[in-house]
Design a protein around this motif. Structure first.
Motif, PDB file in Angstrom:
ATOM      1  N   GLU A  74      74.870   7.219  56.759  1.00  0.00           N
ATOM      2  CA  GLU A  74      76.162   7.110  56.082  1.00  0.00           C
ATOM      3  C   GLU A  74      75.972   7.027  54.571  1.00  0.00           C
ATOM      4  O   GLU A  74      76.713   7.655  53.805  1.00  0.00           O
ATOM      5  N   ASN A  89      77.194   9.727  51.738  1.00  0.00           N
ATOM      6  CA  ASN A  89      78.010   9.349  50.574  1.00  0.00           C
ATOM      7  C   ASN A  89      77.405   9.867  49.266  1.00  0.00           C
ATOM      8  O   ASN A  89      78.126  10.350  48.381  1.00  0.00           O
ATOM      9  N   TYR A  99      77.813  13.667  49.166  1.00  0.00           N
ATOM     10  CA  TYR A  99      79.229  13.981  48.955  1.00  0.00           C
ATOM     11  C   TYR A  99      79.556  13.934  47.461  1.00  0.00           C
ATOM     12  O   TYR A  99      80.222  14.821  46.915  1.00  0.00           O
ATOM     13  N   ARG A 131      85.629  11.016  59.832  1.00  0.00           N
ATOM     14  CA  ARG A 131      84.688  11.297  58.742  1.00  0.00           C
ATOM     15  C   ARG A 131      84.277  12.770  58.761  1.00  0.00           C
ATOM     16  O   ARG A 131      84.188  13.416  57.719  1.00  0.00           O
TER      17      ARG A 131
END
Length: 391
Positions: free
Chosen positions: A194, A198, A201, A235
């Motif tokens: 995760e 992030n 992204y 997500r």
């Protein structure tokens, strides 16, 4: 703040219990020896300390706590108090708490406390858009976390720094920060997908803004690959939308349309009763903040009912809002019942973020009530639970 030596602790507890030295020592230790200990002229063995802790009806840990340990505990409590001021955007109060914590943490070389204090102060400054001040605190936080080799927190500090540069419109600097965060991420012994998603992204977003079509698409594809592994439909849908935007940037319209259809299909699966629960919860939050408590209660109870019927992991978010509702109308017992239910539910399902959030609310409540000893117990409980979950 009251910092006590071992002798002072024993003397204080003895006086509170109206117990003489002879009564404290019994047949196990002489009055003279206890007198030496109380006056700091002798150090007891661990066995004697265990005996004294039992006689004084106190945890052995309390007697063993050094001056540094005691200061650290106070600093932890002050950090919790500071969080309240940060969340309420009380910048002057947050600054006062920051200076107080910094003073003692510097004196006793509490590196982790210094790191947390600066990261929290950075958050406070970000909330009120004082970005340069926030950058100063983030850089200090980065230094302290590096000093204790807490790589995940180092990464968190760098990402926050990148976010500030993004807010300032300095996208090339922000991109360099996110890439730096990714370099540190490669050093983690256990990968956090995760966190990796992030970072990537943010990198893709910067490239997109800078019109670097190739790299924007490349990193969006990486995000898509990782989020697919995480098995989080919402997500994954968001990462599909990100990927579609980079395809549009690259004028790959047919493929972008295909990806958007896939994202739309996923989002539709999340609708119906589950979406209604989230909508009801959000209405409850809005009315709670605007002081329309009857409306807030109605919507929050509707959200709670749906989440319970669907057995959703997101139930604690509504229970937290009901906790706030009962506090606002002055029914503290009912408020704590909602909070305890949320924590219990989260522990049962091993929902780390909700456990932390719930116990943070509880600690905040106790600190506001000046129940510092109980707050310490809750902090220990939080640490113990998370350690058992191996997080």
């Amino acid at each position: 703040m009251q910092i006590l030596t071992l002798g002072e602790k024993i003397r204080k507890l003895r006086k509170e219990k109206n117990m003489s030295l002879r009564e404290l020592g019994g047949d196990y230790v002489s009055k003279a020896q206890l007198s030496y200990i109380e006056n700091g002229k002798a150090s007891p063995s661990i066995e004697l300390l265990k005996y004294l802790a039992q006689r004084l009806d106190v945890d052995l840990e309390y007697l063993l706590a050094t001056e540094k340990d005691q200061v650290k505990r106070y600093c932890r409590l002050w950090l919790e108090e500071m969080k309240v001021h940060v969340n309420l955007n009380n910048i002057s109060d947050a600054e006062k708490m920051y200076k107080k914590i910094d003073k003692y943490a510097q004196k006793y070389d509490l590196t982790e406390i210094l790191a947390e204090n600066n990261l929290l102060m950075a958050k406070a400054y970000i909330n009120v858009k004082l970005y340069d001040d926030a950058l100063s605190n983030i850089q200090k936080s980065f230094y302290y976390y590096s000093k204790i080799s807490n790589i995940e927190k180092v990464i968190e500090a760098i990402i926050k720094e990148g976010n500030i540069y993004t807010l300032k419109g300095l996208y090339e600097i922000a991109l360099n920060k996110y890439r730096q965060a990714y370099t540190f991420y490669s050093q983690l012994p256990i990968k956090n997908l995760e966190l990796e998603s992030n970072i990537l992204y943010n990198i893709s977003t910067c490239y997109h803004i800078l019109k670097d079509k190739k790299n924007a698409k490349k990193y969006a594809e990486e995000v898509l690959r990782i989020d697919n592994q995480l098995k989080d439909a919402k997500r994954y849908a968001q990462s599909l939308l990100k990927y579609a935007s980079t395809l549009i940037l690259n004028e790959e319209y047919a493929k972008a349309e295909e990806v958007l259809k896939k994202a739309n299909k996923l989002l539709k699966k999340q609708e119906d009763k589950k979406t209604k629960a989230f909508i009801e919860n959000n209405f409850g939050c809005i009315y709670l903040e605007s002081g329309e408590y009857e409306k807030a209660y109605k919507h929050l109870m509707e959200a709670k009912q749906i989440k319970e019927e669907m057995n959703l992991d997101e139930l604690p978010t509504t229970l937290f809002e009901l906790y706030k509702y009962y506090l606002k109308i002055g029914e503290e017992e009912k408020a704590l019942k909602q909070l305890e239910s949320a924590i219990e539910f989260s522990i049962e399902r091993k929902l780390k973020d909700y456990i932390v959030k719930g116990l943070d609310y509880y600690i905040e409540y106790l600190v506001n009530k000046k129940s510092y000893e109980k707050a310490i117990v809750k902090i220990k409980e939080q640490i113990s639970i998370l350690e058992k979950m191996e997080m």
